[in-house]
Write a protein that holds these residues in place. Structure first.
Motif, mmCIF file in Angstrom:
data_model
loop_
_atom_site.group_PDB
_atom_site.id
_atom_site.type_symbol
_atom_site.label_atom_id
_atom_site.label_comp_id
_atom_site.label_asym_id
_atom_site.label_seq_id
_atom_site.Cartn_x
_atom_site.Cartn_y
_atom_site.Cartn_z
ATOM 1 N N VAL A 124 51.144 28.546 42.428
ATOM 2 C CA VAL A 124 50.498 29.774 41.753
ATOM 3 C C VAL A 124 48.978 29.443 41.191
ATOM 4 N N LEU A 125 49.261 28.562 40.546
ATOM 5 C CA LEU A 125 47.782 28.286 40.062
ATOM 6 C C LEU A 125 46.759 27.845 40.751
ATOM 7 N N SER B 275 41.404 32.182 44.702
ATOM 8 C CA SER B 275 41.297 33.583 45.203
ATOM 9 C C SER B 275 40.642 34.227 44.246
ATOM 10 N N GLY B 276 40.359 33.861 43.134
ATOM 11 C CA GLY B 276 39.664 34.478 41.778
ATOM 12 C C GLY B 276 38.259 34.461 41.656
ATOM 13 N N LEU B 277 37.811 34.398 40.401
ATOM 14 C CA LEU B 277 36.431 34.805 40.113
ATOM 15 C C LEU B 277 35.641 33.583 40.478
ATOM 16 N N PHE C 87 51.846 36.424 45.024
ATOM 17 C CA PHE C 87 52.248 35.566 43.713
ATOM 18 C C PHE C 87 53.865 35.876 43.709
ATOM 19 N N LEU D 188 46.473 28.844 43.974
ATOM 20 C CA LEU D 188 46.258 29.976 44.606
ATOM 21 C C LEU D 188 45.405 30.962 44.014
ATOM 22 N N ALA D 189 45.645 31.157 42.641
ATOM 23 C CA ALA D 189 45.189 32.045 41.872
ATOM 24 C C ALA D 189 43.641 31.513 41.730
ATOM 25 N N ARG D 190 43.409 30.260 41.573
ATOM 26 C CA ARG D 190 42.117 29.619 41.471
ATOM 27 C C ARG D 190 41.251 29.625 42.664
#
Lengths: 310, 310
Positions: A153-154, A160-162, A134, A156-158
């Motif tokens: 960033v948004l 990779s996340g839950l 990040f 990528l986070a989504r």
């Protein structure tokens, strides 16, 4: 141009991007501190380098870089975004290999991180790679427009996340603890999260960096989804048919573990048919971008994804 | 106003922010999926909620929210940034408690995540919290200006990563394996990373959100650094003097483990003198902001940090 020549061009391009990503990762993971960093602990940095450098096809960065290149965006920006994406991929392998997870000793033909170092260092190096991804994505050198960086960033986070990769791994582990066979619907959902989301992000990030129009982005996302699904079913087939030496990691483990795979859910022949159908769907989705022959490299990538041997 | 009245105001404000952060975290960790999320696996989400909701003083979000408020910036933006910061803090506790790390069974008076769930779920829930923190920070609702959001992401990643919190934990674990006593210089560096960096980010993020001038930001960073250092030496003193029941986690473990603490490096009296000096330094740094009486709440926070009993 013949199919053979296409293939040669593709391989050359894949190698060129992999080399450039390697150089980028090597520089990002140098001992020199960045502003606001106190120090980079040598052993932790060594573990981060061990798990990211010198291995892998770099398929995800390749897809990102080539998608951005469709729009004439090249150089350090896509390479940084691609290197960050590869850090996420590598961190996920380090954590997935842990004794409490898949408990694997071998990865890319080498001892896994917790074997080469120790479990605490493996966990922390994964955490630090995830975090650093990040940092690199949000950094000014990735793109001059902060709106583009925030969007990356948004996304990528989504991915990779839950609701994406981490959630997919959680579902995969839960599935292993069950004794009844898994439905194809469950396997497809789990795989779309565990491996599909990050491959889709590769294409999405290229579209964001390239400034794709909404319809181009939609077509590319369609491509990315089909490619991601094709990739995972190809993986399941490889595990069922290959041996440990060729694969560079333990093969044939899926069947022994009630792993949720499409080969188990559909049978080998149906899985292969699906794989080939998805590869074609991916290639066909590219025509809707209106970018013509320039997308040939991504069509090759879809073919490569299902033809690979490891 | 008397010191007692100040104290009451501070406690009321601390509670109010903690309540607002709790509501924010509860909403962010709802079962509803966000765009591009496939599904939120219930058990993983439950583990994420277990480790973030219903506990903690929320000191980091408090510092973030109150720093932003110095500049008139209030509401959902700072609360989201604060909730994201708290997710990073909570993920670090989940991973630090793991058997391969500090191997703790108790946290905030409850079983640690790997005891309440299982080790794989604890690791993944930590990964997912870390990832989600960047999702929330980069989201439009956090600040309308993407430049502000990208700056927050960059600062958060740097504070949490290999040159910050994760690196500090790596140094802490390495220190524990050594048998010789630790120098004060080493302990200070390790602590500035392991706990200092995230407390400093809290203040930095408030300054970024508030649009502080360079000199105001510098003064606030000075405050944040002194506060972070004071916090950790207070922690070391608490571990040496308190009992498990008051602390809500295992106490007195530091001495038995060759843990790198300032109490061990300096002795209890010198550690207490340093703690009080740092708390004063933090309060004094606030005068350089030129914001006058409005900063009283942050001065109270510094006093609270060293006076707390758990």
């Amino acid at each position: 141009m013949s199919a053979d020549a296409d293939q040669t061009d593709f391989q050359a391009r894949l190698t060129a991007v992999a080399d450039a990503v390697e150089v980028t990762l090597d520089r990002l993971l140098a001992p020199d501190t960045l502003p606001n960093e106190v120090t980079r602990p040598p052993r932790l940095l060594e573990a981060m380098r061990y798990s990211t450098l010198g291995g892998g096809k770099r398929l995800r960065p390749f897809l990102l870089v080539e998608t951005a290149r469709l729009f004439g965006v090249e150089g350090v920006g896509p390479l940084r975004a691609g290197a960050a994406l590869e850090m996420i991929h590598c961190y996920s392998l380090v954590h997935d290999d842990l004794p409490a997870m898949d408990d694997d000793d071998l990865r890319r033909g080498r001892p896994t991180a917790h074997k080469a170092f120790d479990e605490a260092t493996a966990i922390l190096s994964g955490d630090a790679l995830l975090t650093y991804a990040f940092d690199v994505t949000a950094g000014e050198q990735t793109h001059p427009d902060p709106g583009v960086r925030a969007a990356l960033v948004l996304a990528l986070a989504r991915a990779s996340g839950l609701g994406g990769m981490a959630g997919g791994q959680a579902l995969d582990l839960e599935a292993e603890r069950r004794t009844e066979p898994h439905t194809a619907a469950f396997v497809l959902q789990m795989q779309s999260m565990k491996t599909g989301a990050l491959l889709l992000y590769a294409v999405e990030a290229g579209a964001i960096l390239g400034g794709a129009s909404p319809s181009q982005r939609e077509a590319l996302m369609h491509y990315g989804m089909a490619l991601g699904a094709a990739f995972q079913v190809a993986d399941d087939i490889l595990d069922a048919e290959s041996d440990t030496e060729t694969l560079g990691k333990a093969a044939g483990k899926d069947a022994g573990r009630n792993k949720a795979t499409l080969v188990a859910a559909l049978g080998l022949d149906a899985a292969k048919a699906r794989r080939d159908l998805l590869a074609r769907e991916a290639a066909e989705a590219l025509t809707a971008t209106g970018l013509g022959a320039r997308t040939a490299i991504l069509a090759e990538a879809a073919r490569f994804t299902v033809d690979r041997k490891s």
